[in-house]
Design a protein around this motif. Structure first.
Motif, PDB file in Angstrom:
ATOM      1  N   LEU A  72       0.849  -1.117   0.028  1.00  0.00           N
ATOM      2  CA  LEU A  72      -0.053  -0.044  -0.122  1.00  0.00           C
ATOM      3  C   LEU A  72       0.700   1.117   0.012  1.00  0.00           C
ATOM      4  CD1 LEU A  72      -2.814  -0.851   2.651  1.00  0.00           C
ATOM      5  CD2 LEU A  72      -3.059  -0.882   0.071  1.00  0.00           C
ATOM      6  N   ARG A  73       1.976   1.135   0.824  1.00  0.00           N
ATOM      7  CA  ARG A  73       2.803   2.407   0.845  1.00  0.00           C
ATOM      8  C   ARG A  73       3.811   2.653  -0.286  1.00  0.00           C
ATOM      9  NH1 ARG A  73      -0.392   3.268   3.982  1.00  0.00           N
ATOM     10  NH2 ARG A  73      -0.226   3.695   6.291  1.00  0.00           N
ATOM     11  N   VAL A  74       4.218   1.483  -0.941  1.00  0.00           N
ATOM     12  CA  VAL A  74       5.074   1.442  -2.071  1.00  0.00           C
ATOM     13  C   VAL A  74       4.296   1.664  -3.430  1.00  0.00           C
ATOM     14  CG1 VAL A  74       6.676   0.247  -3.328  1.00  0.00           C
ATOM     15  CG2 VAL A  74       7.001   0.336  -1.166  1.00  0.00           C
ATOM     16  N   ASN A  75       3.402   0.854  -3.422  1.00  0.00           N
ATOM     17  CA  ASN A  75       2.738   0.830  -4.816  1.00  0.00           C
ATOM     18  C   ASN A  75       1.168   1.630  -4.819  1.00  0.00           C
ATOM     19  OD1 ASN A  75       4.798  -0.049  -6.292  1.00  0.00           O
ATOM     20  ND2 ASN A  75       4.104  -2.136  -5.186  1.00  0.00           N
ATOM     21  N   GLY A  76       0.591   1.875  -3.777  1.00  0.00           N
ATOM     22  CA  GLY A  76      -0.630   2.235  -3.464  1.00  0.00           C
ATOM     23  C   GLY A  76      -1.801   1.235  -3.726  1.00  0.00           C
ATOM     24  N   ALA A  77      -2.989   1.915  -3.252  1.00  0.00           N
ATOM     25  CA  ALA A  77      -4.399   0.921  -2.986  1.00  0.00           C
ATOM     26  C   ALA A  77      -4.650   0.454  -4.223  1.00  0.00           C
ATOM     27  CB  ALA A  77      -5.192   1.663  -2.179  1.00  0.00           C
ATOM     28  N   ARG A 121       0.760   5.479  12.958  1.00  0.00           N
ATOM     29  CA  ARG A 121       0.431   4.661  11.492  1.00  0.00           C
ATOM     30  C   ARG A 121       1.631   4.200  10.672  1.00  0.00           C
ATOM     31  NH1 ARG A 121      -2.565   7.278   7.248  1.00  0.00           N
ATOM     32  NH2 ARG A 121      -3.254   9.254   8.231  1.00  0.00           N
ATOM     33  N   PHE A 122       1.546   3.300  10.103  1.00  0.00           N
ATOM     34  CA  PHE A 122       2.518   2.523   9.156  1.00  0.00           C
ATOM     35  C   PHE A 122       3.260   3.823   8.313  1.00  0.00           C
ATOM     36  CE2 PHE A 122       4.860   0.313   6.095  1.00  0.00           C
ATOM     37  CZ  PHE A 122       5.127  -1.197   6.686  1.00  0.00           C
ATOM     38  N   PRO A 123       4.628   3.807   8.597  1.00  0.00           N
ATOM     39  CA  PRO A 123       5.168   5.002   7.900  1.00  0.00           C
ATOM     40  C   PRO A 123       5.054   5.190   6.429  1.00  0.00           C
ATOM     41  CG  PRO A 123       6.705   3.440   8.706  1.00  0.00           C
ATOM     42  CD  PRO A 123       5.543   2.931   9.362  1.00  0.00           C
ATOM     43  N   ILE A 124       5.036   6.401   6.050  1.00  0.00           N
ATOM     44  CA  ILE A 124       5.042   6.659   4.682  1.00  0.00           C
ATOM     45  C   ILE A 124       6.347   6.505   3.797  1.00  0.00           C
ATOM     46  CG2 ILE A 124       4.466   8.650   2.808  1.00  0.00           C
ATOM     47  CD1 ILE A 124       2.358   8.024   4.862  1.00  0.00           C
ATOM     48  N   ILE A 125       6.189   5.756   2.916  1.00  0.00           N
ATOM     49  CA  ILE A 125       7.391   5.383   2.127  1.00  0.00           C
ATOM     50  C   ILE A 125       7.629   6.241   0.865  1.00  0.00           C
ATOM     51  CG2 ILE A 125       8.674   3.639   0.691  1.00  0.00           C
ATOM     52  CD1 ILE A 125       7.409   1.625   2.636  1.00  0.00           C
ATOM     53  N   ASP A 126       6.542   6.515   0.129  1.00  0.00           N
ATOM     54  CA  ASP A 126       6.684   7.367  -0.927  1.00  0.00           C
ATOM     55  C   ASP A 126       5.513   8.282  -0.883  1.00  0.00           C
ATOM     56  OD1 ASP A 126       6.395   8.757  -3.332  1.00  0.00           O
ATOM     57  OD2 ASP A 126       6.591   6.673  -4.550  1.00  0.00           O
ATOM     58  N   ALA A 127       5.904   9.529  -0.486  1.00  0.00           N
ATOM     59  CA  ALA A 127       4.878  10.995  -0.401  1.00  0.00           C
ATOM     60  C   ALA A 127       4.187  10.831  -1.488  1.00  0.00           C
ATOM     61  CB  ALA A 127       5.517  12.179  -0.055  1.00  0.00           C
ATOM     62  N   VAL A 143       2.306   8.533  -2.982  1.00  0.00           N
ATOM     63  CA  VAL A 143       1.365   7.507  -2.854  1.00  0.00           C
ATOM     64  C   VAL A 143       0.094   7.746  -2.148  1.00  0.00           C
ATOM     65  CG1 VAL A 143       0.899   5.123  -2.471  1.00  0.00           C
ATOM     66  CG2 VAL A 143       3.033   5.781  -3.718  1.00  0.00           C
ATOM     67  N   PRO A 144      -1.111   8.211  -2.484  1.00  0.00           N
ATOM     68  CA  PRO A 144      -2.125   8.281  -1.358  1.00  0.00           C
ATOM     69  C   PRO A 144      -2.116   7.176  -0.442  1.00  0.00           C
ATOM     70  CG  PRO A 144      -2.832   8.226  -3.814  1.00  0.00           C
ATOM     71  CD  PRO A 144      -1.412   7.809  -3.802  1.00  0.00           C
ATOM     72  N   ILE A 145      -2.417   7.773   0.687  1.00  0.00           N
ATOM     73  CA  ILE A 145      -2.415   6.966   1.862  1.00  0.00           C
ATOM     74  C   ILE A 145      -3.568   6.016   1.949  1.00  0.00           C
ATOM     75  CG2 ILE A 145      -2.478   6.885   4.434  1.00  0.00           C
ATOM     76  CD1 ILE A 145      -1.066   9.668   4.355  1.00  0.00           C
ATOM     77  N   ALA A 146      -3.243   4.731   2.177  1.00  0.00           N
ATOM     78  CA  ALA A 146      -4.373   3.753   2.358  1.00  0.00           C
ATOM     79  C   ALA A 146      -4.199   3.016   3.492  1.00  0.00           C
ATOM     80  CB  ALA A 146      -4.597   2.790   1.225  1.00  0.00           C
ATOM     81  N   GLU A 147      -5.359   2.666   4.139  1.00  0.00           N
ATOM     82  CA  GLU A 147      -5.279   1.874   5.636  1.00  0.00           C
ATOM     83  C   GLU A 147      -5.987   0.440   5.373  1.00  0.00           C
ATOM     84  OE1 GLU A 147      -3.260   2.539   8.139  1.00  0.00           O
ATOM     85  OE2 GLU A 147      -2.907   4.569   7.353  1.00  0.00           O
ATOM     86  N   GLU A 148      -5.767  -0.462   6.244  1.00  0.00           N
ATOM     87  CA  GLU A 148      -6.403  -1.583   6.330  1.00  0.00           C
ATOM     88  C   GLU A 148      -7.748  -1.486   7.234  1.00  0.00           C
ATOM     89  OE1 GLU A 148      -5.036  -4.513   4.372  1.00  0.00           O
ATOM     90  OE2 GLU A 148      -3.290  -5.152   5.650  1.00  0.00           O
ATOM     91  N   THR A 149      -8.809  -1.898   6.905  1.00  0.00           N
ATOM     92  CA  THR A 149      -9.949  -1.767   8.082  1.00  0.00           C
ATOM     93  C   THR A 149     -10.687  -2.962   7.846  1.00  0.00           C
ATOM     94  OG1 THR A 149     -11.114  -0.761   6.250  1.00  0.00           O
ATOM     95  CG2 THR A 149     -10.018   0.668   7.791  1.00  0.00           C
ATOM     96  N   PRO A 150     -10.273  -4.064   8.373  1.00  0.00           N
ATOM     97  CA  PRO A 150     -11.113  -5.240   8.415  1.00  0.00           C
ATOM     98  C   PRO A 150     -12.550  -5.042   9.014  1.00  0.00           C
ATOM     99  CG  PRO A 150      -8.857  -5.869   8.894  1.00  0.00           C
ATOM    100  CD  PRO A 150      -8.901  -4.218   9.315  1.00  0.00           C
ATOM    101  N   THR A 151     -13.453  -5.486   8.266  1.00  0.00           N
ATOM    102  CA  THR A 151     -14.983  -5.257   8.778  1.00  0.00           C
ATOM    103  C   THR A 151     -15.621  -6.602   9.084  1.00  0.00           C
ATOM    104  OG1 THR A 151     -14.788  -3.148   7.540  1.00  0.00           O
ATOM    105  CG2 THR A 151     -16.933  -3.892   8.372  1.00  0.00           C
TER     106      THR A 151
END
Lengths: 277, 420, 290
Positions: B206-211, B292-298, B300-308
């Motif tokens: 998610l941080r390297v390649n995006g959602a 938050r999981f650190p930003i690797i590539d600024a 790339v839009p930030i995405a998070e995991e939200t298991p529901t």
């Protein structure tokens, strides 16, 4: 008693004690853990240190919190008829296959043995469906019938081999006296098979008591489930409390142990009978 | 022998007696049977209380909960769903691809008429939940609550070493280095059951390649054997090569891994909010923080995991009307708030003001609100067969980081097998 | 006479019916499924030998098969003879001998879930009993991550299995020893047979029914092994401790490939069948007719 005899008996006990101690080492760990408080378990890594004070607190907690009394009752309701049923029908079948000559005798024996070889996890779907079809799903009877049937494979194989060693003359003598075949089975075969039945009963009781899978697959209601299922939920609830898990495990293991103690005497009986003649 | 036979007969009689009694109690008119995987004591108790509340308000209903251990539940649900006789009325389940698997096979019942007069899904839940609850235009999944993921750490350790919550990857590496120099293992993980390693893969991707790329990968649309995915593993390798992960982690379950954080042997743990469920010591619970999981590539839009997690009604449910009534109750603000508050989860219902939550939950909620996209989790977003094989490769990679090439090839081979 | 002719069929009636419904029917069902692709939810599609072809190209299948063979060899070489030794050693009329037998039997009373839990603690790399003991003895270099080192994990698991398996074979041999009448032993002693001669010439032949069973179940148990692997490692790390029964379970119930899982089950079934029936054929061939 001769000197030689004393020496011999002495060394027997010495060896037996050493073997037993090594053998029970893993249980020693489980046993002491069940008495230790969690801070003792975590901070004191040396397993050879005994608990600070022997308290049955954790056994009580496992029993009460785990709702073990209900599960225990269920396990008895499932295990006792399963073992009796499996032994009785297998003795009948084993007798038929051991002492009568007829076509397909070996084939039937082969099928009974073969059926026992399937990895039984695979039978989850079909057995679930069959129970459902007959309308037994979520009843004790579903589990009991399955245990009786599946265990018969091994039991028939086992008993057939033992019943074969009974001299046929004995049976023929009874036949001359006019006994029916079923009477011969009850009055001659069963008593002579006692040591084998005792050994088999012990093993079967232990397996069925410790079964986890079928109690879960064939029963939905929590108030019908056996103690093994209860133990797994106990493990889920007390993940980090090793002492309570240990205590619960030991409680569950106590019953097959008692059964072993009760039936063990039949092992010696055979020898004594021989000696007294 | 006679005794044996008669005892057998007696036992059979006793059993039929017990069965007779249990059949007699099945008379209650409006029955709902819920099969639930909430086997941990806190969630189990909470669901029980919710049921009690519902029964009090609706005395003519009788709701039964059958609880199964989590792992077994996932296996057994497939025996109940196709069965007309053994199907429960409600099952607990996971949003997204996992829910879709059953909907796809026609095993679930649409929930479009549970919302009450003139109301719809959107009156209860944020629009964003549509994509994980609705399939082919109809709602099948009732979301209950969700949680966030982050790096968990001991505030006291960070204070002692004068560390700050890292925001970027480089800051994160500095924190690891500092921890290591002070004899803490920087990162703990328990990878015995593998999914913890999948969490790492998800976040790095998610941080390297995006959602967007990540979801394409999950749906099997792009190759694993690519420079993009290789980059993910290279970031991961950097941490492994420097010895930042705890030793022998595949011997530990996720809970055992957490222990190293609780007893201060290790510094950080990438984990879901439910890590709080397994802290028994209140002091440690208060000392836990997360970032938050650190930003690797600024860029790339930030995405998070939200298991529901939530509920569904099987197609074969014997009492669908009663089940729907209970589902309506579960969707209401009060029921959702009750569940979330007890367990520090975030309720799916949108009518709960964020201020109501515990400060830590508010922080998690803000983190998600500021992110651009959300995903579920590796084994909830991709097909089960792919997830199983891939998670082996992730654990293998953590043990043998030198084998990136082989691992990428195996992953790609598996993707082709599963999706093509 | 007629009565006698029909007796065996009367005796076999209920056992055969029960077995046919609960065991044989599911086996045929599994064989049928092995030729299909099935997710366990919708109708299965027939794909012929497709699963069997896949199986031959599946590296995990070979890992699992090889591990099963390790289980088999060690099971035959360790618990089987050890159980016999224990049975012979403890089969005496001395006070307190019951206690020792019970001690050896104890591991078998534990359910696999409990057994696996205890050994997981013992093998724990940091605080587990084995590594702690090694360190305390100054043998720190010998400490290993018993369950996460892919080269030794299978052997660690087999040790766990041998523990109750020995108790199991001991019970079988103890039951068999009851068929050895004391007079026979005394007679042999009078004849001047030494201990070894008595063992080989007198005891072992009389133990034959027990031995047949003990060998057969040892083979079956080792090849069908599931619980220990499933609870302790789930076949991991990365499938290195996989066995066929667990692999089958994972494929069928976690990965929704019931068809392929059935194929694994059929192959495993055939392998066990092969081993056990060759063995039994040899034995039964020499059985005297009665």
């Amino acid at each position: 008693m001769s000197k030689k005899r004393i020496l011999w008996v002495g060394s027997f006990y010495l060896i037996a004690i050493v073997i037993s101690l090594i053998w029970l080492f893993p249980l020693f760990i489980a046993g002491t853990t069940a008495f230790k408080s969690m801070s003792e378990v975590v901070q004191d890594v040396y397993w050879w240190n005994l608990p600070d004070n022997f308290t049955f607190k954790y056994f009580l907690e496992a029993w009460n919190q785990g709702g073990m009394s209900r599960y225990f009752l269920n396990s008895f309701i499932i295990t006792v008829p399963s073992v009796i049923g499996a032994l009785f029908f297998s003795a009948l079948g084993g007798f038929a296959l051991a002492k009568y000559r007829f076509k397909y005798n070996k084939l039937i024996l082969g099928i009974f043995i073969a059926g026992n070889m399937i990895p039984f996890q695979m039978m989850m779907f079909p057995v679930f469906r069959i129970s459902n079809l007959i309308g037994l799903y979520d009843t004790y009877l579903a589990v009991i019938l399955f245990h009786i049937s599946f265990q018969m494979g091994f039991c028939i194989f086992f008993l057939r081999n033992f019943i074969r060693t009974i001299p046929t003359d004995l049976l023929d003598a009874a036949r001359v006296d006019g006994s029916s075949e079923f009477r011969i089975f009850l009055q001659i075969v069963l008593p002579l098979t006692k040591p084998a039945l005792a050994a088999l009963g012990i093993l079967e009781f232990t397996w069925i008591w410790n079964d986890y899978l079928w109690g879960l697959v064939l029963l939905a209601s929590d108030n019908l489930r056996p103690v093994t299922v209860g133990l797994v939920s106990l493990q889920g609830e007390y993940l980090s409390k090793w002492n309570i898990i240990s205590a619960g495990s030991l409680i569950a293991a106590a019953v097959p142990l008692i059964v072993f103690l009760l039936f063990q005497r039949y092992f010696i009986q055979g020898l004594m009978m021989g000696a007294s003649k | 022998m006679k005794r044996l036979t008669s005892s057998f007969v007696v036992t059979l009689l006793v059993i039929s007696f017990i069965m007779g009694i249990s059949l007699a109690t099945l008379g209650a008119e409006k029955k709902v049977v819920i099969n639930s995987y909430m086997a941990d004591p806190a969630p189990k108790e909470t669901l029980k209380q919710l049921v009690a509340e519902f029964e009090e308000a609706n005395p003519d209903y009788a709701v039964t909960i059958n609880t199964y251990p989590h792992e077994d539940y996932k296996t057994l649900i497939r025996t109940w769903l196709p069965s007309k006789k053994a199907s429960p009325d409600i099952v607990t389940w996971f949003a997204g691809e996992r829910a879709n698997t059953f909907v796809d096979k026609g095993l679930m019942m649409p929930l479009d008429d549970i919302w009450g007069e003139g109301k719809s899904f959107e009156d209860y839940f944020p629009r964003a939940f549509k994509s994980i609850s609705q399939f082919e235009g109809e709602t099948y999944f009732l979301p209950q609550s969700w949680y966030w993921w982050g790096f968990w750490y001991r505030k006291s350790v960070f204070n002692e070493l004068n560390l700050e919550e890292p925001i970027t990857w480089n800051q994160f590496l500095d924190v690891c280095k500092e921890l290591k120099e002070n004899d803490y293992t920087p990162i703990t993980i328990g990878s015995k059951f593998r999914w913890t390693a999948a969490g790492w893969f998800d976040y790095l991707n998610l941080r390297v390649n995006g959602a967007d790329f990540h979801m394409k990968l999950m749906k099997g649309e792009v190759s694993y054997d690519s420079e993009k995915v290789r980059k993910v593993f290279e970031h991961w390798k950097e941490l492994i090569d420097k010895g930042y992960f705890i030793e022998n982690h595949s011997s530990y379950s996720w809970q055992e891994g957490a222990k190293f954080l609780f007893n201060k042997e290790a510094g950080m743990y990438l984990m879901g909010q439910f890590i709080q469920d397994v802290v028994s010591d209140e002091k440690i619970k208060e000392d836990l923080g997360f970032f938050r999981f650190p930003i690797i590539d600024a860029s790339v839009p930030i995405a998070e995991e939200t298991p529901t997690d939530g509920y569904m009604i099987p197609k074969n449910a014997p009492h669908p009307e009663a089940a729907k009534k209970f589902m309506h109750f579960l969707a209401t603000r009060d029921a959702q708030w009750f569940f979330a508050k007890k367990l520090n989860r975030i309720a799916a219902n949108k009518n709960i003001e964020p201020e109501n939550y515990d400060p830590m939950v508010q922080k998690g909620l803000q983190m998600i609100n500021r992110s651009d996209k959300v995903t579920q989790f590796y084994d909830r977003d991709t097909k089960p067969a792919m997830a199983d094989k891939a998670m082996d490769q992730f654990v293998k990679f953590m043990a043998k980081p030198g084998q990136i090439d082989q691992i990428l090839r195996s992953l790609e081979a598996e993707r082709k097998k599963v999706f093509e | 006479m007629n009565k006698r002719k029909f007796a065996p069929f009367k005796f076999l009636l209920i056992p055969v019916i029960l077995y046919a419904i609960w065991v044989i029917a599911p086996i045929f069902y599994t064989i049928f499924l092995s030729f299909t692709q099935w997710d366990g939810l919708t109708a299965p599609t027939f794909i012929g030998l497709g699963n069997y072809v896949d199986l031959l190209n599946d590296p995990t299948f070979y890992t699992a098969l090889f591990n099963n063979i390790k289980w088999l060899f060690i099971y035959v070489l360790v618990p089987l003879p050890l159980g016999l030794v224990f049975a012979l050693f403890f089969n005496r009329k001395l006070p307190g001998v019951k206690i020792f037998k019970t001690a050896i039997y104890l591991p078998l009373t534990l359910s696999f879930v409990v057994l696996s839990q205890i050994w997981t603690w013992i093998y724990q790399p940091k605080y587990g009993a084995i590594n702690v003991t090694l360190k305390a003895l100054g043998l720190g270099e010998l400490t290993v991550a018993w369950l996460s080192n892919s080269d030794i994990v299978t052997y660690s698991l087999i040790v766990v299995g041998c523990w109750p398996q020995t108790a199991y074979t001991m019970v079988l041999f103890l039951a068999g020893l009851q068929n050895v009448p004391t007079e026979v032993m005394e007679a042999a002693k009078v004849d001047g047979a030494n201990k070894w001669q008595r063992f080989w010439k007198v005891i072992l032949p009389l133990l034959k029914p027990a031995t047949i069973i003990a060998v057969a179940v040892t083979i079956i148990q080792s090849l069908r092994m599931f619980a220990i692997v499933n609870v302790m490692t789930r076949g991991g790390p990365f499938r290195s401790s996989e066995v066929l029964a667990n692999y089958m379970y994972v494929e069928g119930f976690k990965n929704y490939s019931m068809g392929y899982a059935s194929t694994l089950a059929v192959v495993l079934f055939l392998i066990i069948l092969l081993f056990v029936f060759i063995y039994l054929y040899q034995i039964f061939k020499t059985e005297v007719e009665y």
